[in-house]
Design a protein around this motif. Structure first.
Motif, short mmCIF file in Angstrom:
data_model
loop_
_atom_site.label_atom_id
_atom_site.label_comp_id
_atom_site.label_asym_id
_atom_site.label_seq_id
_atom_site.Cartn_x
_atom_site.Cartn_y
_atom_site.Cartn_z
N SER A 54 49.13 61.15 47.39
CA SER A 54 47.97 60.07 47.57
C SER A 54 46.88 60.83 47.14
N GLY A 55 46.49 61.76 47.72
CA GLY A 55 45.18 62.48 47.50
C GLY A 55 45.20 62.90 46.22
N TYR A 56 45.98 63.61 45.84
CA TYR A 56 45.89 64.50 44.35
C TYR A 56 46.02 63.70 43.21
N TYR A 57 47.08 62.67 43.19
CA TYR A 57 47.23 61.84 42.04
C TYR A 57 46.39 60.65 41.95
N VAL B 200 50.62 54.19 48.99
CA VAL B 200 50.49 55.24 50.33
C VAL B 200 49.53 54.60 51.13
N MET B 201 48.39 54.24 50.84
CA MET B 201 47.42 53.90 51.90
C MET B 201 47.83 52.33 52.40
N ARG B 202 48.36 51.56 51.50
CA ARG B 202 48.82 50.17 52.00
C ARG B 202 49.78 50.18 52.99
N GLN C 41 41.81 65.81 53.20
CA GLN C 41 41.56 67.22 52.83
C GLN C 41 41.85 67.38 51.36
N VAL C 42 42.93 66.84 51.00
CA VAL C 42 43.24 66.95 49.63
C VAL C 42 42.22 66.53 48.72
N LEU C 43 41.85 65.32 49.05
CA LEU C 43 40.54 64.94 48.06
C LEU C 43 39.47 65.68 48.19
N ALA C 44 39.03 66.54 49.06
CA ALA C 44 37.97 67.50 49.29
C ALA C 44 38.34 68.60 48.61
N VAL C 45 39.34 69.17 48.84
CA VAL C 45 39.90 70.43 48.05
C VAL C 45 39.76 70.25 46.71
N ASN D 72 50.41 70.71 37.64
CA ASN D 72 50.06 70.02 38.96
C ASN D 72 50.62 70.72 40.17
N SER D 73 52.21 70.77 39.87
CA SER D 73 53.08 71.15 41.13
C SER D 73 52.32 72.57 41.60
N ARG D 74 52.03 73.55 40.57
CA ARG D 74 51.57 74.87 41.03
C ARG D 74 50.15 74.62 41.72
N LEU D 75 49.45 73.76 41.18
CA LEU D 75 48.02 73.34 41.81
C LEU D 75 48.01 72.98 43.09
#
Lengths: 303, 321
Positions: free
Chosen positions: A122-125, A133-135, A182-186, A202-205
């Motif tokens: 949710s945060g990354y994509y 996810v948020m709903r 956290q993901v949004l920040a990082v 992406n998967s590696r990131l």
């Protein structure tokens, strides 16, 4: 540091590697200075050991019924007395701890894994997956979890596995929210950009850069999640929809106190599991607080 | 402010629709067929009879159609009839909801009154004896599950000391009076509030500590404003924001706590009704309670947002340039 400094470093002269000063090591040091958290860790370890070695320290099988010895107050024979069916309360308490802690740990493992997965996606994509996810978490977070869990527990029937699955599969939304934040920040950090520009997938990131940087804040959350799961099991069992008898758990031992007769005349049957539940949650809260302070010293002084 | 309120309400509507859909799907997935409750197995029912019955109640329709029908009925206030005894769900629920709200409101009030005062008190005396004592007690408070607090309260204050009644909402055989109700309310509300007293105290203390060392507090003191005014008007006004948020978030857990406390003290509320409905798989009542709980929590969230807007002008004016 110049070479001259290095040769004069006493640790080097003594042939030891210089003490590394990693964030992890510093966090561990801070945690060890947190006296209450250390005390809580010791007590919690004792509780865990008593759960692991329950078959060794139990004095009777926990479900051995002996109607001749029923309803006995504590004695040398039965340290914590016996219950309505003459089962030894000490044996049931240590074995109940085994069940309660196991259910709590497994359920927290499931819910944290799902929470991390959904939170990271949710945060990354972002975009529609974030929206979806948020709903879903919105809906979950509108209900007290126990309401949904009770209904589902009644639908699917009672068993230990069901209790673990129900708690594990329904408790992830809080973790997901935290990880997402956290993901949004990082995600916006320079080193992620650098890695991406080097052509990382992406998967590696996510696996190499984003998630490891969310682990630290997550650690305290995991501690609290274990506490919450233990509490939920106790709550469900207390209402008669958790761990089914004759398997003991702290929650279903507490359930006996719902009968006014036992509440009044047999406190030895329900006080031990009540104290153990309270003590365990207390320890976990102290440990979680210590972990949070150790990872993020800005939180200091809150407890 | 009007626009702010409107925006908040509009945000809640899609969530509420999603919730009603989730409840419907959950109950739809539950084992058992609603027709089971209308037929007598001893009377030998043919498949044809069952099909007729399904068609009559619209149960042969696809899920989205059934959902919309159900939602339409629900919006008109018709929550159906209990499988258990045929009572109208809405009427039973309204009565029980009132009792639960009394319990929750009392617990929340105690939590706020005692927790926030203790938080201000300790926040102004960091590292003092009282700070250590109360902060230590607050740790026990946040670690105390509602059912453990409830049972200990019942055992000590009702069974052993006999100070308060052991359960119910009024003395049987006596006409109901507000005093009698209050008398029965003391134990359930206090044991339910312990967790919230501790929680609100911790948040108030923490945010008082954050605020009290700010420059504007020093300025206010420097201007010669009486300490009382500095604490209440300058420090507390700012420190209260996180506490407002936590209060809103607490309502969800308060519903769960009330469920346990109602069971322990035989308080005739929504929680004990729900447990009863769950045990006999009374689907219309389960759906009714879930819907009401969701609405209560959403309203609490809305009220939190509004309070927040009222307390903090920055929030209410956001995006209104």
């Amino acid at each position: 540091m110049t070479t001259a400094d290095l040769t004069q470093d006493p640790t080097l002269l003594a042939g030891k590697a210089p003490k590394s000063d990693s964030p992890t090591r510093r966090a561990i040091q801070r945690f060890r200075r947190h006296r209450l958290a250390m005390l809580a860790l010791v007590i919690f370890s004792i509780i865990c050991l008593s759960a692991i070695f329950a078959p060794v320290i139990e004095r009777y099988p926990p479900d051995a019924i002996s109607l001749r010895d029923k309803f006995q107050p504590p004695s040398a024979e039965h340290w914590l007395g016996t219950d309505r069916l003459g089962r030894d309360v000490w044996s049931r308490t240590v074995n109940g701890g085994r069940v309660s802690l196991a259910v709590g740990l497994m359920a927290a493992l499931i819910s944290t894994s799902i929470g991390m997965l959904f939170g990271a996606i949710s945060g990354y994509y972002g975009g529609w997956s974030d929206m979806a996810v948020m709903r879903v978490t919105d809906v979950f977070l509108t209900f007290p979890p126990i309401i949904i869990m009770l209904a589902i527990a009644a639908f699917v029937g009672q068993s230990i596995v069901n209790v673990i699955l129900i708690i594990g599969l329904l408790s992830w939304p809080t973790t997901a929210r935290l990880v997402r934040g956290q993901v949004l920040a990082v995600r916006e950090e320079q080193f992620v950009l650098a890695s991406r520009s080097l052509g990382a997938k992406n998967s590696r990131l996510i696996n190499q850069h984003v998630l490891p940087n969310t682990i630290a804040p997550l650690l305290a959350e995991v501690t609290f999640a274990v506490g919450a799961a233990i509490l939920t099991e106790a709550g469900l069992s207390f209402l008669g929809l958790g761990v089914p008898l004759p398997t003991p758990s702290w929650g279903n031992m507490l359930e006996t106190a719902r009968s006014l007769d036992i509440l009044e005349n047999g406190p030895w049957m329900w006080v031990p599991p009540a104290i153990m539940t309270l003590l365990t949650i207390l320890c976990i809260n102290f440990i979680g607080d210590g972990v949070r302070d150790a990872i993020d010293p800005r939180h200091r002084g809150k407890g | 402010m009007g626009q702010y309120i409107l925006r908040r309400i509009l945000i809640s509507i899609p969530v509420l629709i999603l919730i009603t859909f989730s409840i419907y799907v959950l109950i739809d997935l539950a084992p058992g067929d609603p027709t089971d409750f209308f037929i007598n197995p001893e009377l030998g029912v043919t498949e044809e009879n069952l099909a007729n019955l399904r068609a009559r109640f619209g149960l042969d329709q696809p899920l989205p159609v059934r959902y919309v029908n159900w939602l339409g009925q629900t919006l008109q206030g018709d929550l159906g009839y209990r499988f258990k005894n045929g009572d109208p769900v809405g009427e039973v629920l309204a009565q029980r909801l009132q009792n639960t709200l009394i319990l929750m409101a009392a617990a929340l009030f105690l939590g706020w009154a005692l927790g926030v005062s203790a938080g201000i008190f300790t926040g102004l005396r960091q590292y003092s004896f009282w700070d250590f004592t109360l902060t230590g007690l607050s740790f026990i408070g946040i670690s105390m599950p509602a059912f453990v607090a409830g049972i200990f309260g019942l055992y000590i204050f009702a069974v052993k000391l006999g100070w308060f009644p052991a359960g119910g909402m009024q003395t049987i055989g006596r006409s109901s009076s507000p005093f009698d109700l209050l008398w029965h309310l003391v134990l359930p509300a206090t044991t339910l509030s312990l967790f919230y007293i501790a929680t609100f105290m911790r948040y108030t203390r923490f945010s008082m500590l954050e605020v009290i060392n700010q420059d504007y507090i020093r300025t206010a003191r420097g201007k010669g404003i009486p300490e009382r005014t500095v604490v209440m008007r300058h420090a507390f006004r700012n420190a209260i924001l996180p506490v407002v948020t936590v209060t809103g978030l607490s309502v969800r857990n308060l519903v769960a706590g009330a469920l346990f406390i109602e069971t322990i003290y035989s308080w005739p509320g929504m929680g004990s009704l729900f447990l009863d409905a769950v045990l006999v798989r009374d689907y219309p009542m389960i759906m009714g309670v879930m819907l009401v709980v969701a609405i209560v929590v959403l309203i609490a969230n809305l009220l939190t947002d509004l309070t927040y807007g009222a307390v903090d002008p920055r929030i209410r004016l956001q995006g209104q340039a």
